[in-house]
Scaffold this active site. Structure first.
Site, PDB file in Angstrom:
ATOM      1  NE  ARG A 121       4.489  10.994  -6.399  1.00 43.60           N
ATOM      2  CZ  ARG A 121       4.547   9.688  -6.569  1.00 43.60           C
ATOM      3  NH1 ARG A 121       4.811   9.180  -7.752  1.00 43.60           N
ATOM      4  NH2 ARG A 121       4.346   8.878  -5.566  1.00 43.60           N
ATOM      5  CE  LYS A 149      -1.845  -9.243  -0.696  1.00 43.60           C
ATOM      6  NZ  LYS A 149      -0.754  -9.654  -1.564  1.00 43.60           N
ATOM      7  N   GLY A 152       0.559   4.265   0.531  1.00 41.30           N
ATOM      8  CA  GLY A 152      -0.105   3.335  -0.388  1.00 41.30           C
ATOM      9  C   GLY A 152      -1.146   4.031  -1.248  1.00 41.30           C
ATOM     10  N   GLY A 193       5.151   4.653  -0.115  1.00 43.66           N
ATOM     11  CA  GLY A 193       6.039   3.801   0.677  1.00 43.66           C
ATOM     12  C   GLY A 193       6.818   4.591   1.714  1.00 43.66           C
TER      13      GLY A 193
HETATM   14  P1  AMP Z   1      -3.302  -0.636   0.261  1.00 42.17           P
HETATM   15  O1  AMP Z   1      -2.423  -0.314  -0.907  1.00 42.17           O
HETATM   16  O2  AMP Z   1      -2.795  -1.726   1.145  1.00 42.17           O
HETATM   17  O3  AMP Z   1      -3.739   0.586   1.024  1.00 42.17           O
HETATM   18  O4  AMP Z   1      -4.609  -1.304  -0.355  1.00 42.17           O
HETATM   19  C1  AMP Z   1      -5.491  -0.630  -1.193  1.00 42.17           C
HETATM   20  C2  AMP Z   1      -6.389  -1.613  -1.883  1.00 42.17           C
HETATM   21  O5  AMP Z   1      -7.139  -2.341  -0.924  1.00 42.17           O
HETATM   22  C3  AMP Z   1      -7.396  -0.977  -2.791  1.00 42.17           C
HETATM   23  O6  AMP Z   1      -7.091  -1.285  -4.127  1.00 42.17           O
HETATM   24  C4  AMP Z   1      -8.724  -1.570  -2.357  1.00 42.17           C
HETATM   25  O7  AMP Z   1      -9.542  -1.962  -3.442  1.00 42.17           O
HETATM   26  C5  AMP Z   1      -8.300  -2.794  -1.575  1.00 42.17           C
HETATM   27  N1  AMP Z   1      -9.341  -3.242  -0.638  1.00 42.17           N
HETATM   28  C6  AMP Z   1      -9.945  -2.526   0.310  1.00 42.17           C
HETATM   29  N2  AMP Z   1     -10.899  -3.252   0.925  1.00 42.17           N
HETATM   30  C7  AMP Z   1     -10.906  -4.472   0.339  1.00 42.17           C
HETATM   31  C8  AMP Z   1     -11.688  -5.650   0.510  1.00 42.17           C
HETATM   32  N3  AMP Z   1     -12.655  -5.711   1.436  1.00 42.17           N
HETATM   33  N4  AMP Z   1     -11.425  -6.712  -0.265  1.00 42.17           N
HETATM   34  C9  AMP Z   1     -10.437  -6.637  -1.202  1.00 42.17           C
HETATM   35  N5  AMP Z   1      -9.669  -5.561  -1.425  1.00 42.17           N
HETATM   36  C10 AMP Z   1      -9.902  -4.469  -0.659  1.00 42.17           C
END
Ligand code: AMP
Length: 399
Positions: free
Chosen positions: A37, A201, A357, A380
């Site tokens: 950054r 999620k 993210g 974000g």
């Molecule tokens: P995000 O911040 O929504 O992009 O989510 C990232 C996170 O999703 C990472 O820490 C990954 O470990 C988690 N993730 C990816 N695939 C899976 C999965 N199959 N089960 C649980 N967590 C996951």
């Protein structure tokens, strides 16, 4: 959009206030563990110094209480970094935004830098307080916003302050680059255009998916969020991550994509684990028939092939979110292979972008960032831009 950038302006003799995003990760000894950054802001700082401006840098770091100085959140490590990196005098002002700060700004000479302390030591900053914004505005005679990572916040230093510089407010190079790339993705991407969306999620990606439905030809869904879609479509997902309150939303998204002729790809097979642990027992199962006692942790080998074919046929690819639990080595293969495949699209002259993210952390950890056309610095902020929202930090300058 009215892109008022610093490029065509000569700042000689001006005192320029620059909002940066120096919110860098620190280890327990308060050493910077990733300087991306700060490095990304250097072109803007150097251009202003070269012009002969006096440069006042402002940033936040972490989430202090807003009740004054807290050692843990001081920008002192950033000041040390800048002192080592810039070939000009760098002053660091630890005073809590009093008359002393005003004096230091007044005494700053052309070709010098003054870094202010963490803006969030003052409660008004995150509230978008106009009095604090006007106090900051008095320190300089031009305002540059180069803090894309904070552009989705309507804070005193990111948005409110701009009104005090109706004719002297500009985007820095980093901001301009982010906006140019995001606009290209959303409004000028070459087709076929594929979005690869993963991560934990569905709930955090619903608005991104809805906005992309009008833009992309194909949508690939991986990561933990895939299982909510599989369950919504009648599959058995064992103990995989799921958001039961988003099953109806997942169905709506699937219907919307069908209506708009966007091809939707979900993982056909999944690498499962019998516990959430790198050393768990592993087994590949069809994604719609995961046994109870097992959870999906990464996309399986057939899915890697299927997703790769779609990506290979694309001219533009947007990637947000890891395809599996990439932090655990045994479950990082899917993210690595798909990231490499996206990198090959860049090599063939296509346009590829990653951000939002945890995506950049995944791309950096797996050594993929260099092979992509554009790596966003905004988590974000990038997601909100992809949702089609107007970011306050952008609007305040572009209006
Ligand atoms: P995000 O911040 O929504 O992009 O989510 C990232 C996170 O999703 C990472 O820490 C990954 O470990 C988690 N993730 C990816 N695939 C899976 C999965 N199959 N089960 C649980 N967590 C996951």
């Amino acid at each position: 959009m009215n892109m008022k950038t610093i490029e065509s302006v000569d700042f000689q003799g001006k005192k320029v206030l620059v909002r940066c995003d120096f919110n860098v990760p620190l280890n327990k000894d308060r050493q910077i563990t990733d300087d991306t950054r700060i490095r990304e802001c250097l072109p803007t700082i150097n251009k202003l110094l070269k012009d002969g401006a006096a440069v006042i840098l402002m940033s936040h770091l972490g989430r202090p209480a807003g009740t004054g100085f807290e050692e843990e959140f001081s920008l002192a490590p950033v000041a040390d970094y800048l002192k080592k990196t810039l070939s000009c005098p760098v002053h660091f002002h630890q005073d809590a935004f009093t008359e002393e700060t005003v004096k230091a700004a007044q005494e700053l000479r052309p070709g010098e830098v003054l870094l202010l302390e963490n803006l969030r030591f003052i409660k008004g900053e995150t509230k978008g307080d106009e009095t604090f914004a006007s106090y900051l505005a008095k320190l300089g005679d031009a305002y540059v916003n180069d803090a894309f990572g904070a552009a989705h916040r309507a804070h005193s230093s990111t948005a409110v302050i701009a009104k005090f510089f109706p004719n002297d407010k500009y985007f820095g190079y980093l901001m301009a680059n982010e906006i140019t790339n995001l606009e290209k993705l959303l409004h000028g991407a070459e087709h076929p255009f594929t979005a690869v969306i993963g991560g934990a999620k569905v709930s955090s990606k619903i608005d991104v998916l809805k906005n992309l439905a009008d833009k992309v030809d194909s949508l690939i869904i991986g990561g933990g969020m895939a299982y909510t879609f599989i369950k919504a479509m009648g599959g058995s997902i064992g103990d995989s991550l799921v958001e039961d309150d988003k099953l109806a939303t997942a169905c709506e998204i699937v219907e919307d994509f069908k209506r708009k002729n966007v091809k939707l790809y979900l993982p056909s097979d999944t690498l499962c684990a019998d516990k959430f642990d790198n050393d768990a027992n592993r087994k590949v199962m069809p994604t719609h028939a995961i046994s109870s006692g097992w959870m999906g942790m990464d996309i399986g080998p057939d899915t890697i092939k299927e997703f790769s074919e779609v990506i290979n046929a694309s001219k533009s690819v947007l990637w947000n979110g890891p395809l599996g639990v990439f932090e655990m080595e045994n479950f990082s293969e899917g993210t690595l292979q798909i990231g490499r495949c996206i990198g090959q699209v860049t090599e063939r002259g296509g346009y590829t972008a990653v951000g939002g993210g945890d995506s950049v952390a995944a791309a950096n950890k797996l050594g993929l960032a260099k092979s992509l056309s554009y790596v966003s610095t905004g988590g974000g902020a990038m997601l909100e831009y992809l949702e089609g929202k107007t970011l306050p930090g952008v609007a305040a300058i572009a209006e």
